[in-house]
Design a protein around this motif. Structure first.
Motif, PDB file in Angstrom:
ATOM      1  N   GLU A  34       0.839  -1.197   0.000  1.00 40.68           N
ATOM      2  CA  GLU A  34       0.000   0.000   0.000  1.00 40.68           C
ATOM      3  C   GLU A  34       0.870   1.242   0.000  1.00 40.68           C
ATOM      4  O   GLU A  34       1.956   1.275   0.591  1.00 40.68           O
ATOM      5  CB  GLU A  34      -0.889  -0.009   1.252  1.00 40.68           C
ATOM      6  CG  GLU A  34      -1.800   1.182   1.413  1.00 40.68           C
ATOM      7  CD  GLU A  34      -2.587   1.117   2.708  1.00 40.68           C
ATOM      8  OE1 GLU A  34      -3.718   0.592   2.678  1.00 40.68           O
ATOM      9  OE2 GLU A  34      -2.066   1.567   3.752  1.00 40.68           O
ATOM     10  N   VAL A  35       0.388   2.270  -0.681  1.00 39.80           N
ATOM     11  CA  VAL A  35       1.016   3.586  -0.655  1.00 39.80           C
ATOM     12  C   VAL A  35      -0.054   4.597  -0.258  1.00 39.80           C
ATOM     13  O   VAL A  35      -1.130   4.642  -0.863  1.00 39.80           O
ATOM     14  CB  VAL A  35       1.621   3.968  -2.021  1.00 39.80           C
ATOM     15  CG1 VAL A  35       2.167   5.391  -1.977  1.00 39.80           C
ATOM     16  CG2 VAL A  35       2.715   2.980  -2.424  1.00 39.80           C
ATOM     17  N   GLU A  36       0.222   5.373   0.774  1.00 37.77           N
ATOM     18  CA  GLU A  36      -0.678   6.447   1.196  1.00 37.77           C
ATOM     19  C   GLU A  36       0.008   7.782   0.951  1.00 37.77           C
ATOM     20  O   GLU A  36       1.177   7.967   1.316  1.00 37.77           O
ATOM     21  CB  GLU A  36      -1.017   6.333   2.676  1.00 37.77           C
ATOM     22  CG  GLU A  36      -1.997   5.240   3.026  1.00 37.77           C
ATOM     23  CD  GLU A  36      -2.431   5.346   4.480  1.00 37.77           C
ATOM     24  OE1 GLU A  36      -3.616   5.586   4.730  1.00 37.77           O
ATOM     25  OE2 GLU A  36      -1.571   5.196   5.350  1.00 37.77           O
ATOM     26  N   LEU A  70       1.752  10.983  -6.566  1.00 37.04           N
ATOM     27  CA  LEU A  70       1.494   9.596  -6.947  1.00 37.04           C
ATOM     28  C   LEU A  70       2.264   9.232  -8.208  1.00 37.04           C
ATOM     29  O   LEU A  70       2.848   8.139  -8.306  1.00 37.04           O
ATOM     30  CB  LEU A  70      -0.006   9.394  -7.165  1.00 37.04           C
ATOM     31  CG  LEU A  70      -0.430   8.115  -7.902  1.00 37.04           C
ATOM     32  CD1 LEU A  70      -0.091   6.886  -7.091  1.00 37.04           C
ATOM     33  CD2 LEU A  70      -1.911   8.153  -8.230  1.00 37.04           C
ATOM     34  N   ALA A  74       4.982   6.136  -8.525  1.00 36.00           N
ATOM     35  CA  ALA A  74       4.617   4.947  -9.293  1.00 36.00           C
ATOM     36  C   ALA A  74       5.215   4.889 -10.689  1.00 36.00           C
ATOM     37  O   ALA A  74       5.120   3.849 -11.337  1.00 36.00           O
ATOM     38  CB  ALA A  74       3.093   4.859  -9.400  1.00 36.00           C
ATOM     39  N   GLU A 146      -9.254   5.771  -2.963  1.00 40.50           N
ATOM     40  CA  GLU A 146      -8.363   4.641  -3.189  1.00 40.50           C
ATOM     41  C   GLU A 146      -8.314   4.349  -4.682  1.00 40.50           C
ATOM     42  O   GLU A 146      -9.349   4.207  -5.334  1.00 40.50           O
ATOM     43  CB  GLU A 146      -8.857   3.397  -2.451  1.00 40.50           C
ATOM     44  CG  GLU A 146      -8.696   3.456  -0.953  1.00 40.50           C
ATOM     45  CD  GLU A 146      -9.096   2.148  -0.286  1.00 40.50           C
ATOM     46  OE1 GLU A 146      -9.474   1.205  -1.012  1.00 40.50           O
ATOM     47  OE2 GLU A 146      -9.033   2.082   0.950  1.00 40.50           O
ATOM     48  N   TRP A 154       2.425  -2.551 -10.728  1.00 38.58           N
ATOM     49  CA  TRP A 154       1.628  -2.142  -9.581  1.00 38.58           C
ATOM     50  C   TRP A 154       0.310  -2.870  -9.378  1.00 38.58           C
ATOM     51  O   TRP A 154      -0.396  -2.586  -8.409  1.00 38.58           O
ATOM     52  CB  TRP A 154       1.361  -0.637  -9.659  1.00 38.58           C
ATOM     53  CG  TRP A 154       2.592   0.176  -9.464  1.00 38.58           C
ATOM     54  CD1 TRP A 154       3.169   1.034 -10.350  1.00 38.58           C
ATOM     55  CD2 TRP A 154       3.423   0.202  -8.294  1.00 38.58           C
ATOM     56  NE1 TRP A 154       4.288   1.598  -9.815  1.00 38.58           N
ATOM     57  CE2 TRP A 154       4.483   1.096  -8.544  1.00 38.58           C
ATOM     58  CE3 TRP A 154       3.381  -0.445  -7.056  1.00 38.58           C
ATOM     59  CZ2 TRP A 154       5.468   1.360  -7.615  1.00 38.58           C
ATOM     60  CZ3 TRP A 154       4.369  -0.182  -6.130  1.00 38.58           C
ATOM     61  CH2 TRP A 154       5.397   0.709  -6.411  1.00 38.58           C
ATOM     62  N   THR A 157      -1.351  -3.464  -5.662  1.00 37.24           N
ATOM     63  CA  THR A 157      -1.001  -2.460  -4.656  1.00 37.24           C
ATOM     64  C   THR A 157      -2.101  -1.405  -4.595  1.00 37.24           C
ATOM     65  O   THR A 157      -2.598  -0.956  -5.628  1.00 37.24           O
ATOM     66  CB  THR A 157       0.338  -1.783  -4.984  1.00 37.24           C
ATOM     67  OG1 THR A 157       1.383  -2.752  -4.948  1.00 37.24           O
ATOM     68  CG2 THR A 157       0.664  -0.673  -3.987  1.00 37.24           C
ATOM     69  N   THR A 158      -2.499  -1.021  -3.389  1.00 34.63           N
ATOM     70  CA  THR A 158      -3.496   0.023  -3.207  1.00 34.63           C
ATOM     71  C   THR A 158      -2.817   1.374  -3.032  1.00 34.63           C
ATOM     72  O   THR A 158      -1.847   1.493  -2.272  1.00 34.63           O
ATOM     73  CB  THR A 158      -4.364  -0.268  -1.967  1.00 34.63           C
ATOM     74  OG1 THR A 158      -5.050  -1.512  -2.160  1.00 34.63           O
ATOM     75  CG2 THR A 158      -5.384   0.830  -1.728  1.00 34.63           C
ATOM     76  N   PHE A 159      -3.319   2.379  -3.720  1.00 33.97           N
ATOM     77  CA  PHE A 159      -2.834   3.750  -3.578  1.00 33.97           C
ATOM     78  C   PHE A 159      -3.967   4.588  -2.988  1.00 33.97           C
ATOM     79  O   PHE A 159      -5.040   4.691  -3.573  1.00 33.97           O
ATOM     80  CB  PHE A 159      -2.396   4.316  -4.933  1.00 33.97           C
ATOM     81  CG  PHE A 159      -1.164   3.669  -5.484  1.00 33.97           C
ATOM     82  CD1 PHE A 159       0.084   4.234  -5.282  1.00 33.97           C
ATOM     83  CD2 PHE A 159      -1.247   2.487  -6.205  1.00 33.97           C
ATOM     84  CE1 PHE A 159       1.231   3.637  -5.786  1.00 33.97           C
ATOM     85  CE2 PHE A 159      -0.107   1.879  -6.712  1.00 33.97           C
ATOM     86  CZ  PHE A 159       1.133   2.450  -6.497  1.00 33.97           C
ATOM     87  N   VAL A 176       4.993   4.472   2.298  1.00 32.75           N
ATOM     88  CA  VAL A 176       5.098   3.242   1.516  1.00 32.75           C
ATOM     89  C   VAL A 176       5.142   2.081   2.495  1.00 32.75           C
ATOM     90  O   VAL A 176       6.095   1.952   3.279  1.00 32.75           O
ATOM     91  CB  VAL A 176       6.360   3.252   0.629  1.00 32.75           C
ATOM     92  CG1 VAL A 176       6.479   1.953  -0.171  1.00 32.75           C
ATOM     93  CG2 VAL A 176       6.347   4.458  -0.305  1.00 32.75           C
TER      94      VAL A 176
END
Length: 300
Positions: A34-36, A70, A74, A146, A154, A157-159, A176
């Motif tokens: 996950e990436v926030e 983002l 990415a 999300e 990717w 993977t959740t962004f 990350v």
């Protein structure tokens, strides 16, 4: 022009990835869960209703600033950091974002606005009671979306992009979160701390959270490696203006990038206008509306 792209830490996202084999080799969905990308602030409306009430949190932060970050997180490694190569790779990221259907808007987006509350020692009125606000507009002061990227690197993977005003603490960072190790060969119970790489935006910093083991207690021990960035010679806006004067558009936003960014978020705005996602509320000075991620964030 987007001043976020000239922040020292934002540019260090590329430096950390592309100049370090140990990170770039792990920079994919196999290793990253996950990436926030978060911009939470204690700042409330502060007399900006003339602008903000017609815009809202998503247009103000997610559609431009956070989605640009983002792209840097990415994107595929460019041939160079020249204008064309950099913008082409950012465009690839935007084009890979899975379109948000009405069902996805309901499941993967949130919006809210603040109620009266206390921030530090300051009483903050409800957003709808701020001078110049039209309550009928339903303007959000908190937005979370999300996203999923349909790409070789990717998929899986959740962004998560999030921003909020009048919150209890400032939190501006890209986080990350790496996946758990497949096996822990230790003879004691307990959970290892997840490996987390944090790019602090304000203040600008770089932090890596790791897990160690105490030799005597046989318990997991947190390890934290932190680097503080030196203050830049020019503020972000100054850097952008200097690039304009020098004829360097690398840190500007190309027209097709802007169009693709709107493609990503237009379904969210359309869904919100049709009431697909309820407008929640949260007290000023709180962590925002309650969510399934709150406990995880507090613990990280």
């Amino acid at each position: 022009m987007d001043h976020f792209l000239a922040m020292t830490t934002v540019q260090n996202v590329l430096g950390s990835r592309l100049a370090n084999r140990v990170l770039e080799s792990l920079w994919n969905s196999t290793h990253i869960a996950e990436v926030e990308i978060i911009w939470d602030e204690t700042l409330a409306l502060e007399g900006r209703a003339g602008y903000y009430d017609g815009v809202g949190a998503l247009r103000d932060m997610l559609q431009n600033h956070l989605v640009q970050l983002l792209c840097l997180v990415a994107m595929e490694p460019p041939i160079s950091l020249g204008e064309r190569d950099l913008h082409d790779r950012k465009l690839d990221v935007l084009r890979s974002v899975r379109p948000l259907t009405d069902e996805a808007v309901m499941r993967r987006t949130r919006r809210a606005r603040y109620l009266p509350g206390l921030i530090a020692d300051r009483n903050v009125p409800a957003y709808v009671d701020e001078e110049g606000v039209d309550p009928a507009r339903g303007t959000e002061t908190f937005a979370e979306v999300e996203l999923e990227l349909d790409s070789w690197r990717w998929t899986g993977t959740t962004f998560r992009l999030r921003t909020g005003k009048a919150l209890g603490a400032d939190r501006m960072e890209a986080v990350v979160r790496f996946r758990d190790v497949p096996h822990l060969p230790f003879g004691h119970s307990g959970e290892a701390r997840p490996n987390i790489l944090r790019f602090g935006l304000e203040p600008e910093s770089l932090t890596l959270d790791l897990t160690g083991v105490g030799s005597r207690t046989q318990t997991f021990a947190p390890l934290e490696l932190t680097a503080r960035m030196d203050p830049p010679e020019l503020p972000a806006y100054g850097r952008l203006l200097l690039d304009v004067l020098n004829g360097d558009p690398a840190l500007s936003i190309r027209g097709d990038e802007a169009e693709e960014a709107w493609r990503v978020f237009a379904p969210v705005l359309s869904g919100w206008s049709r009431g697909l996602t309820p407008l929640e509320e949260y007290p000023a000075g709180s962590d925002g509306p309650a969510s399934d991620h709150d406990g995880e964030q507090a613990g990280s």
